[in-house]
Design an enzyme around this catalytic site. Structure first.
Site, PDB file in Angstrom:
ATOM      1  N   LYS A  81      60.649 -71.386  -1.758  1.00 44.89           N
ATOM      2  CA  LYS A  81      60.077 -70.031  -1.658  1.00 44.89           C
ATOM      3  C   LYS A  81      60.980 -69.117  -2.486  1.00 44.89           C
ATOM      4  O   LYS A  81      61.898 -68.470  -1.977  1.00 44.89           O
ATOM      5  CB  LYS A  81      60.000 -69.595  -0.190  1.00 44.89           C
ATOM      6  CG  LYS A  81      59.185 -68.343   0.038  1.00 44.89           C
ATOM      7  CD  LYS A  81      58.953 -68.141   1.529  1.00 44.89           C
ATOM      8  CE  LYS A  81      58.416 -66.758   1.853  1.00 44.89           C
ATOM      9  NZ  LYS A  81      57.074 -66.501   1.356  1.00 44.89           N
TER      10      LYS A  81
HETATM   11  C1  LIG Z   1      52.511 -68.640  -1.539  1.00 43.88           C
HETATM   12  C2  LIG Z   1      52.535 -68.785  -0.055  1.00 43.88           C
HETATM   13  N1  LIG Z   1      51.866 -69.806   0.517  1.00 43.88           N
HETATM   14  C3  LIG Z   1      51.849 -69.975   1.841  1.00 43.88           C
HETATM   15  C4  LIG Z   1      52.514 -69.107   2.679  1.00 43.88           C
HETATM   16  C5  LIG Z   1      52.491 -69.336   4.157  1.00 43.88           C
HETATM   17  O1  LIG Z   1      53.732 -69.801   4.606  1.00 43.88           O
HETATM   18  P1  LIG Z   1      54.250 -69.489   6.056  1.00 43.88           P
HETATM   19  O2  LIG Z   1      53.212 -69.967   6.988  1.00 43.88           O
HETATM   20  O3  LIG Z   1      55.506 -70.278   6.173  1.00 43.88           O
HETATM   21  O4  LIG Z   1      54.458 -68.042   6.152  1.00 43.88           O
HETATM   22  C6  LIG Z   1      53.221 -68.038   2.146  1.00 43.88           C
HETATM   23  C7  LIG Z   1      53.945 -67.116   2.999  1.00 43.88           C
HETATM   24  O5  LIG Z   1      55.124 -67.056   2.960  1.00 43.88           O
HETATM   25  C8  LIG Z   1      53.241 -67.883   0.737  1.00 43.88           C
HETATM   26  O6  LIG Z   1      53.905 -66.867   0.182  1.00 43.88           O
END
Ligand SMILES: Cc1ncc(COP(=O)(O)O)c(C=O)c1O
Length: 325
Positions: free
Chosen positions: A159
């Site tokens: 991330k």
């Molecule tokens: C690109 C992306 N995909 C998926 C998610 C969902 O991830 P999470 O459930 O860990 O928040 C996020 C959120 O952070 C994101 O930025």
């Protein structure tokens, strides 16, 4: 939602006033996107303030830092404690949590190694990401003309701040054209994910979601949905999915920390079924919020309570209304 500009931010081991949480314009992260971060939520439940899957978020943060050769000076457990300390210092009952590890100030060049690895934790109050009634009525989305990053370009298991240049393009395109969100395909043309949320599609009582190899972030809400669905006896398949599956879906929904579980009402102006929240989406939403609200036992240890004396043992009658209802 604009910031209030008050409260405390944790920076490299100290709590500082919001207004004093500054970095230099020559910091590496400003120029090259050399940051990795998390987005988690703390909920005000009838049993007390609880962070949802904080350990999983912190693990992904440290995984992201490892992928980018950016080990912080602090270990995961200590940074996790710092998150709780920051929430307490701000006195929040519910908030969004944003820890970030980034390359700071020393020299500017593509090589990040000479720059220090700094860390900060921000918390702020944040409501429903896609609007108040999105959780019930759903959102209208389009397939983005922007693809997610190809494998072996920008790693999507991390991330990283840099990945969000792509997410911003997807989001801006959607908003400019009157949609709430965009869904990106991967570079092979298969369904990937939204700008900041994972995707689920339901057809003939099977729940489908793109696999990690479809250039997605391994969402923690996605993992929670898969776990909850399987516990409920629902069939879940992680596989490469063609775009047109969305057009003939019985239901579709987003999952993510910001959007929680949000139904998708239409894609490219094709209404999904009759456009209302479907039974599988409703069931999963309920099960998800019931865990958060303390209405069902926290079987997986997903909740980390923030304040001493919580979780409260007794739940006042009528106080546990689920947000999904
Ligand atoms: C690109 C992306 N995909 C998926 C998610 C969902 O991830 P999470 O459930 O860990 O928040 C996020 C959120 O952070 C994101 O930025």
């Amino acid at each position: 939602m604009a910031f209030t500009g008050s409260g405390k931010i944790w920076m490299n081991g100290s709590l500082v006033d919001w207004a004093d949480a500054r970095i230099h314009i020559a910091s590496h992260v400003v120029h090259y996107g050399s940051g990795v971060f998390e987005g988690a939520r703390c909920y005000a439940s009838p049993r007390g303030s609880a962070c949802f899957r904080l350990d999983a978020h912190m693990r992904r943060l440290f995984d992201s830092a490892r992928i980018y050769r950016m080990p912080p000076d602090i270990d995961q457990a200590t940074l996790t404690d710092a998150v709780l300390e920051t929430i307490r210092a701000n006195g929040f009952k519910a908030c969004y949590i944003r820890p970030i590890i980034y390359r700071g100030y020393n020299a500017l060049g593509v090589n990040p190694f000479p720059c220090p690895v700094d860390a900060a934790i921000l918390t702020w109050e944040w409501g429903a990401y896609l609007g108040q009634d999105a959780l019930e009525r759903g959102v209208d989305v389009r397939i983005s003309s922007w693809a997610r990053s190809a494998p072996n370009t920008l790693p999507t298991l991390a991330k990283s701040s840099a990945n969000y240049a792509n997410s911003s393009l997807i989001k801006m395109e959607a908003i400019t054209e009157g949609y709430s969100e965009g869904i990106a395909l991967d570079t092979f043309g298969y369904l990937s994910e939204g700008s900041g949320q994972n995707l689920f599609v339901v057809r003939d009582e099977t729940i489908y979601t793109p696999p990690l190899t479809a250039s997605i972030l391994p969402g923690i809400t996605r993992n929670s949905v898969i776990t909850i669905a399987r516990e409920l006896g629902l069939r879940v398949r992680e596989e490469m999915l063609p775009r047109e599956l969305l057009y003939i879906a019985d239901e579709a929904f987003f999952a993510g920390t910001a959007v929680e579980i949000t139904p998708i009402r239409s894609v490219d102006k094709i209404t999904i079924k009759d456009g209302s929240r479907g039974p599988v989406t409703t069931t999963i939403q309920r099960a998800f919020f019931d865990i958060i609200n303390g209405e069902t036992p926290d079987r997986h240890g997903w909740l980390t309570y923030v304040y001493p004396g919580e979780p409260l043992q007794t739940v006042a009658a009528g106080s546990a209304a689920s947000r999904a209802r």
